[in-house]
Design an enzyme around this catalytic site. Structure first.
Site, PDB file in Angstrom:
ATOM      1  N   THR A  65       0.800  -1.144   0.073  1.00 43.77           N
ATOM      2  CA  THR A  65      -0.084   0.112   0.012  1.00 43.77           C
ATOM      3  C   THR A  65       1.157   1.130  -0.076  1.00 43.77           C
ATOM      4  O   THR A  65       1.757   1.379   0.767  1.00 43.77           O
ATOM      5  CB  THR A  65      -0.788  -0.039   1.161  1.00 43.77           C
ATOM      6  OG1 THR A  65      -1.880  -1.116   1.084  1.00 43.77           O
ATOM      7  CG2 THR A  65      -1.723   1.277   1.292  1.00 43.77           C
ATOM      8  N   GLY A  76       2.740  -2.930   8.161  1.00 39.80           N
ATOM      9  CA  GLY A  76       2.729  -3.501   9.804  1.00 39.80           C
ATOM     10  C   GLY A  76       4.217  -4.018   9.975  1.00 39.80           C
ATOM     11  O   GLY A  76       5.062  -4.527   8.965  1.00 39.80           O
ATOM     12  N   GLU A 117      -6.401  -5.619   3.315  1.00 40.49           N
ATOM     13  CA  GLU A 117      -6.642  -6.791   2.397  1.00 40.49           C
ATOM     14  C   GLU A 117      -7.846  -6.519   1.325  1.00 40.49           C
ATOM     15  O   GLU A 117      -8.432  -7.444   0.822  1.00 40.49           O
ATOM     16  CB  GLU A 117      -6.767  -8.117   3.088  1.00 40.49           C
ATOM     17  CG  GLU A 117      -5.686  -8.410   3.911  1.00 40.49           C
ATOM     18  CD  GLU A 117      -4.598  -8.959   3.140  1.00 40.49           C
ATOM     19  OE1 GLU A 117      -4.851  -9.453   2.024  1.00 40.49           O
ATOM     20  OE2 GLU A 117      -3.434  -8.815   3.583  1.00 40.49           O
TER      21      GLU A 117
END
Length: 690
Positions: free
Chosen positions: A184, A223, A473
């Site tokens: 992303t 993350g 997701e």
């Protein structure tokens, strides 16, 4: 009951017919017939009345729900119960939560000896079972585990080749190589093909140069990046030099392994900029960060080259003929993230439902004059909040279990038809279940009144941690559009003589009859046996989906002439989203019915049948306007559906304790004081210091 073709009946006739329906229904559900007083009890709180109750075989039901991987889940629970210092306390700071989350993950792998990474491809069902158990300890831990093993690790073993697995597998497995999944960007999330980060090949040094060309290309919400990550799988446009006037060629988005911190000192490597995304609404045990690359050089071998490789002289080779084919293959290997989110979201709903229902059974309030107060779950309003939700939780359990089985089969066979099926099914279930769970978490909190607002009772934490499930997701709205597009593709192929995949086979039969008038006799049938017939329920769901599919296809064809394909799609977008949701509900119901029918224990089958009927009829009643508009359901039948749905809520309420107990959730779930089976208030007062 009066025949369907009979003219208008008197009020007395209606009353007698209703009485007969209730009698038949009661005999179908329980050997104890309902008398008039018990019929009234359905519509009141039932104080002082003995309720007719189905006896639930708890051992059989729990065994049927738990399946074969319960042993590894028990190992997870036992480890964390034996290590109270690793249980996440209330009110923990972000920095401490991040540190604890990493300790939890390392402890799970190195001390408890549970190695999730080994099951990502070999036994996905076991991997997701571990994730479910870990998520009930702390949702942040489940997400961190997913980043390490499913995203970072999964990208290496699924997009790379043997050289990558040999080099990285052990380090990922034992968490010596904590990693990130850098897809992303600030300007691009769902539109992965629009990513702007570049990986330009330098044939002189035999390296790729990873570069962030502008602020919009900064990798965002990554993350493991802010604190713990040492590597990142970076998705970037592969740029190769050419010998023509173009000078370079864009080969599409590929994945690259980029070291971001020194393995020994943990210092950020040259050319890498890492920024902390800071405190979030939830999941603060996960260290999300932003990554910027300033002409970072990596070896050519760091290209994950399963679907496309670059030779020493800069030549590109792939078994797939186009950028779109390579892109589809790449994303197809990453579908496990969506499977995991659908599965995990259903698990969060189990926890919330358990807490809310146990509280509603214990909490007493008001009642008839001069009689004891009654359980708030005896109120019809509370039943209608929680019982359809409990039925949905069971429905989601079976549909996600089936999705995991399909996913495991896809990983073994690589069947192209199955790949497409799993892609659309995982997109739809992830979108539908996470949206439903997000709404239900608020409903559960409200159903528990002021006590639900106490952080110790978990609703706030669960709601905040789960909220992002609707976005990562794949944004849910985007995923539902993918489902709608897949349905339209199937619709087109059906009329061109193509084959339909297994999940969508019902469209072949139902689309042949979507324009026919509903049978006027069937439209008036009101008996409980008919309304509880799985064929009627599934036909109703699939009829609605088929009509929506046909009507949106006609609208798209009409608007495309004037607005073009993009404009037509946008004009029909809400219609398309409704179509996708309707289809997913059909799939969920079909899987629930199948799970009921294959249950080997007769008592458990009857219990599940009751829950399945509530799920189906509640959905039909909620959309009764659609069925009435096309005369699929006559007025009296609609009334019968409503009455039966109310009664099924009542019956499910009577076994609600057993139904949530069958989830077999361990003590860490019931640490919410209001969910304790006994001594709830003493637990609660102890927490606040009395």
């Amino acid at each position: 009951m009066a025949s369907p073709g009979e003219p208008n009946r008197t009020a007395e006739d209606e009353s007698q017919a209703a009485a007969r329906r209730i009698e038949r229904l009661s005999l179908h559900l329980t050997p104890i017939p309902l008398d008039d007083s018990q019929g009234v009890e359905m519509e009141t709180c039932g104080a002082g009345k003995a309720k007719a109750k189905i006896e639930v075989d708890m051992g059989s039901l729990s065994l049927y729900m738990r399946k074969k991987h319960r042993e590894v889940q028990e190992r997870v629970f036992e480890y964390f119960n034996s290590r109270p210092e690793l249980q996440t306390p209330v009110g923990i700071s972000m920095a401490d939560h991040r540190d604890l989350c990493m300790k939890q993950l390392v402890g799970l792998v190195r001390e408890a000896g549970i190695r999730p990474f080994r099951f990502v491809n070999e036994d996905p069902a076991k991997y997701f079972a571990i994730m479910e158990a870990v998520g009930s300890v702390d949702v942040s831990l489940a997400i961190k585990m997913g980043v390490q093993f499913s995203l970072w690790g999964g990208s290496v073993i699924n997009l790379g080749t043997k050289k990558h697995r040999d080099r990285f597998f052990d380090g990922i497995d034992n968490v010596d190589y904590p990693g990130c999944f850098a897809m992303t960007e600030l300007h691009h999330g769902s539109n992965v093909q629009g990513l702007q980060t570049t990986a330009t090949f330098d044939p002189i040094t035999d390296e790729f140069i990873i570069n962030t060309p502008n602020d919009g290309a900064i990798k965002w919400w990554i993350g493991n990046a802010a604190v713990h990550g040492k590597f990142a799988t970076v998705f970037a446009k592969l740029v190769l030099p050419t010998h023509d006037s173009r000078k370079t060629a864009d080969m599409g988005v590929h994945a690259f392994i980029v070291p971001i911190r020194d393995l020994k000192s943990h210092k950020t490597l040259p050319g890498i900029e890492i920024h902390d995304c800071g405190h979030k609404v939830g999941l603060n045990g996960v260290d999300n960060g932003a990554l910027r690359f300033r002409l970072v050089r990596i070896p050519r071998d760091n290209l994950l080259d399963r679907f496309g490789e670059v030779s020493r002289d800069g030549k590109y080779k792939s078994s797939l003929p186009s950028i779109n084919k390579r892109f589809a293959a790449t994303l197809g290997e990453l579908v496990g993230g969506r499977v995991g989110l659908a599965y995990s979201s259903a698990s969060v709903l189990k926890i919330a439902s358990t807490i809310a229902i146990r509280y509603s059974l214990l909490r007493q309030q008001f009642g008839p004059p001069k009689q004891p107060e009654v359980s708030i779950l005896d109120y019809q309003s509370q039943q209608h909040k929680l019982m359809p939700m409990l039925a949905s939780t069971y429905a989601f359990h079976f549909s996600t279990m089936q999705l995991v089985e399909k996913y495991a089969q896809m990983k073994k066979t690589h069947d192209e038809e199955l790949v497409g099926d799993v892609h659309a099914l995982s997109a739809g279930l992830k979108a539908y279940i996470t949206s439903y769970t997000a709404k239900s978490l608020s409903t559960c909190r409200e159903a528990c009144g002021g006590h639900g607002y106490a952080v110790v009772n978990r609703f706030g934490t669960l709601r905040n941690d789960h909220d992002i499930f609707q976005t990562f997701e794949g944004d849910n709205t985007v995923l539902l559009q993918q489902v709608a597009a897949y349905l339209l593709k199937q619709y087109k192929e059906k009329f061109q003589g193509g084959t339909l995949t297994v999940t969508w086979n019902y469209l072949r039969e139902s689309m042949n009859t979507y324009l026919s008038q509903p049978n006027p006799v069937t439209a008036r049938w009101e008996s409980a046996d008919h309304l509880r017939d799985p064929k009627f329920q599934l036909d109703a769901f699939q009829y609605r989906t088929s009509r929506l599919l046909q009507s949106v296809a006609v609208r798209l064809r009409k608007h495309t002439k004037n607005l073009g394909s993009f404009g037509a799609w946008n004009r029909c977008l809400n219609h398309l989203l409704t179509l996708a949701e309707s289809h997913i509900e059909s799939v969920i119901l079909a899987q629930f019915i199948e799970a009921v029918q294959r249950c080997p224990n007769a008592n458990t089958q009857a219990t599940l049948k009751l829950v399945c009927d509530l799920y189906a009829l509640d959905r039909i009643w909620n959309d009764i306007g659609t069925y009435r508009n096309v005369d699929y359901v006559a007025p009296n039948k609609a009334k019968a559906i409503h009455k039966l749905t109310e009664y099924l809520c009542f019956q499910v309420r009577n076994i609600a304790q057993e139904l949530v107990d069958a989830f077999d959730l361990p003590d860490h779930v019931t640490r919410a004081p209001i969910a304790m089976k006994s001594n709830a208030y003493s637990q609660y007062t102890q927490y606040i210091g009395f």
